[in-house]
Scaffold this active site. Structure first.
Site, mmCIF file in Angstrom:
data_model
loop_
_atom_site.group_PDB
_atom_site.id
_atom_site.type_symbol
_atom_site.label_atom_id
_atom_site.label_comp_id
_atom_site.label_asym_id
_atom_site.label_seq_id
_atom_site.Cartn_x
_atom_site.Cartn_y
_atom_site.Cartn_z
ATOM 1 N N GLY A 218 -9.035 73.175 56.149
ATOM 2 C CA GLY A 218 -10.101 72.205 56.521
ATOM 3 C C GLY A 218 -11.492 72.618 56.137
ATOM 4 N N GLY B 36 -3.148 68.885 56.582
ATOM 5 C CA GLY B 36 -3.924 68.424 57.793
ATOM 6 C C GLY B 36 -4.513 67.511 57.841
ATOM 7 N N LYS C 160 -2.252 68.620 64.078
ATOM 8 C CA LYS C 160 -2.822 69.236 64.920
ATOM 9 C C LYS C 160 -3.214 68.715 66.247
ATOM 10 C CE LYS C 160 -4.692 71.609 60.904
ATOM 11 N NZ LYS C 160 -5.544 72.496 60.013
ATOM 12 N N SER D 121 -6.621 71.841 52.580
ATOM 13 C CA SER D 121 -7.205 70.955 51.762
ATOM 14 C C SER D 121 -6.429 70.218 50.718
ATOM 15 C CB SER D 121 -8.602 71.559 51.552
ATOM 16 O OG SER D 121 -9.513 71.907 52.406
ATOM 17 N N HIS E 285 1.227 79.203 62.327
ATOM 18 C CA HIS E 285 -0.117 78.572 61.786
ATOM 19 C C HIS E 285 -1.412 79.538 62.062
ATOM 20 C CE1 HIS E 285 -3.473 76.031 60.690
ATOM 21 N NE2 HIS E 285 -2.500 75.386 59.870
ATOM 22 N N GLU F 47 -4.197 78.916 62.945
ATOM 23 C CA GLU F 47 -4.969 78.619 64.005
ATOM 24 C C GLU F 47 -4.355 79.244 65.318
ATOM 25 O OE1 GLU F 47 -5.149 74.459 63.356
ATOM 26 O OE2 GLU F 47 -6.377 74.995 61.537
ATOM 27 N N GLU G 186 -0.616 79.023 53.265
ATOM 28 C CA GLU G 186 -2.096 78.433 53.793
ATOM 29 C C GLU G 186 -2.988 79.335 53.699
ATOM 30 O OE1 GLU G 186 -1.127 74.560 55.864
ATOM 31 O OE2 GLU G 186 -1.457 76.019 57.263
ATOM 32 N N ASN H 240 0.544 67.735 59.326
ATOM 33 C CA ASN H 240 0.318 68.580 60.617
ATOM 34 C C ASN H 240 -0.936 68.106 61.177
ATOM 35 O OD1 ASN H 240 -0.336 70.617 62.475
ATOM 36 N ND2 ASN H 240 -1.052 72.142 61.102
HETATM 37 P P1 PGA Z 1 -6.030 70.865 55.900
HETATM 38 O O1 PGA Z 1 -5.067 71.673 57.138
HETATM 39 O O2 PGA Z 1 -5.331 70.251 54.852
HETATM 40 O O3 PGA Z 1 -7.067 70.097 56.870
HETATM 41 O O4 PGA Z 1 -6.689 71.936 55.225
HETATM 42 C C1 PGA Z 1 -3.867 72.157 56.724
HETATM 43 C C2 PGA Z 1 -3.330 73.027 57.607
HETATM 44 O O5 PGA Z 1 -3.695 73.622 58.443
HETATM 45 O O6 PGA Z 1 -1.914 72.893 57.837
#
Ligand code: PGA
Length: 255
Positions: free
Chosen positions: A176, A237, A11, A216, A98, A100, A170, A9
């Site tokens: 993140g 991500g 983003k 992460s 997601h 976000e 998630e 992803n």
């Molecule tokens: P991350 O993001 O691996 O940076 O934690 C995962 C995601 O938001 O899909």
């Protein structure tokens, strides 16, 4: 046996030119063995075609996905894109719900359900994201919370379509932040998600649907997570923005 799935992803990262470079680097390092699993890159909307063109030219065993979609086929929805438009760009998958998007763009469970239905009707595979905040984790109601998100997202769908869909667990506190859920914490929720699918549909559907972990995921923790029986892959991500770490994560899923 379920096929593992590793999805990047990206983003709102990478320009058009940077997308071409990163997709090319990943393609160059892909091997025939990658056909044993599903590998998906989800760039920003304007760059989907760019990534697709690189991968298609190379005949790379890598698919492309989008990060959002609107459920209507067309109309006065300024700023949105339909399933058919994404398919034309080469997208085979699409992330929906997601955290976000739920937080910053007010995406509701109802919208997630409509998007999943529209994607399935249009022949794309939804990657439906669910996950709890730190507050919900700490008050202990996270299993109920996540399973309710799953129920809402899959309401009214047919089992045969659900079987081909993907759910990504998630936990928001792990996205993140560098703070990954332990393999045991991730397994506990992924197993509860699968049990919810079994309750809503049947065991066959629950055994077929892929449940990913996201938050992460990185080279240091991928092996422990992938060992767990209900974790079928990752939604990645930060570690998907560098070819080296993403390729490492994909290769970690091969035996
Ligand atoms: P991350 O993001 O691996 O940076 O934690 C995962 C995601 O938001 O899909």
């Amino acid at each position: 046996m379920r096929k593992a799935l590793m999805a990047g992803n990206w983003k709102m990262n990478k320009t058009w030119a940077e997308t071409v470079v990163l997709a090319q680097h990943i393609s160059n390092q892909s091997t025939e063995q990658w056909s044993d699993l599903d590998v998906v890159l989800c760039p920003a909307m304007p760059n989907i075609k760019a990534a697709y063109s690189v991968l298609e030219f190379d005949h790379a065993p890598i698919a492309v996905g989008a990060q959002n979609v609107h459920w209507e086929e067309s109309g006065a929805y300024t700023g949105e894109a339909s399933v058919g438009m994404l398919a034309e760009l080469g997208a085979k998958y699409c992330i929906v719900g997601h955290s976000e998007r739920r937080e910053y763009f007010a995406e509701t469970d109802e919208a997630v359900n409509k998007k999943a239905k529209a994607l399935i009707a249009g022949g794309l595979i939804p990657i439906i994201c669910v996950g709890e905040s730190l507050g919900i984790r700490d008050d202990g109601s996270f299993i109920d919370y996540v399973c309710a998100q799953v129920r809402a997202a899959l309401a009214g769908l047919e089992g045969s379509n659900v079987a081909k869909s993907v759910i990504a667990y998630e936990p928001i506190w792990a996205i993140g932040t560098g703070r990954t859920a332990t393999p045991e914490q991730a397994q506990e929720v992924c197993a509860a998600i699968r049990a919810t699918v079994a309750e809503m549909f049947d065991t066959e559907t629950a055994e077929a649907i892929r449940v990913l972990y996201g938050g992460s995921m990185k080279p240091e923790n991928v092996a422990g997570l992938m060992e767990k029986p209900d974790i079928d892959g990752g939604l990645i991500g930060g570690a998907a923005l560098e070819a080296e770490s993403f390729v490492y994560l994909v290769n970690a899923c091969l035996d």
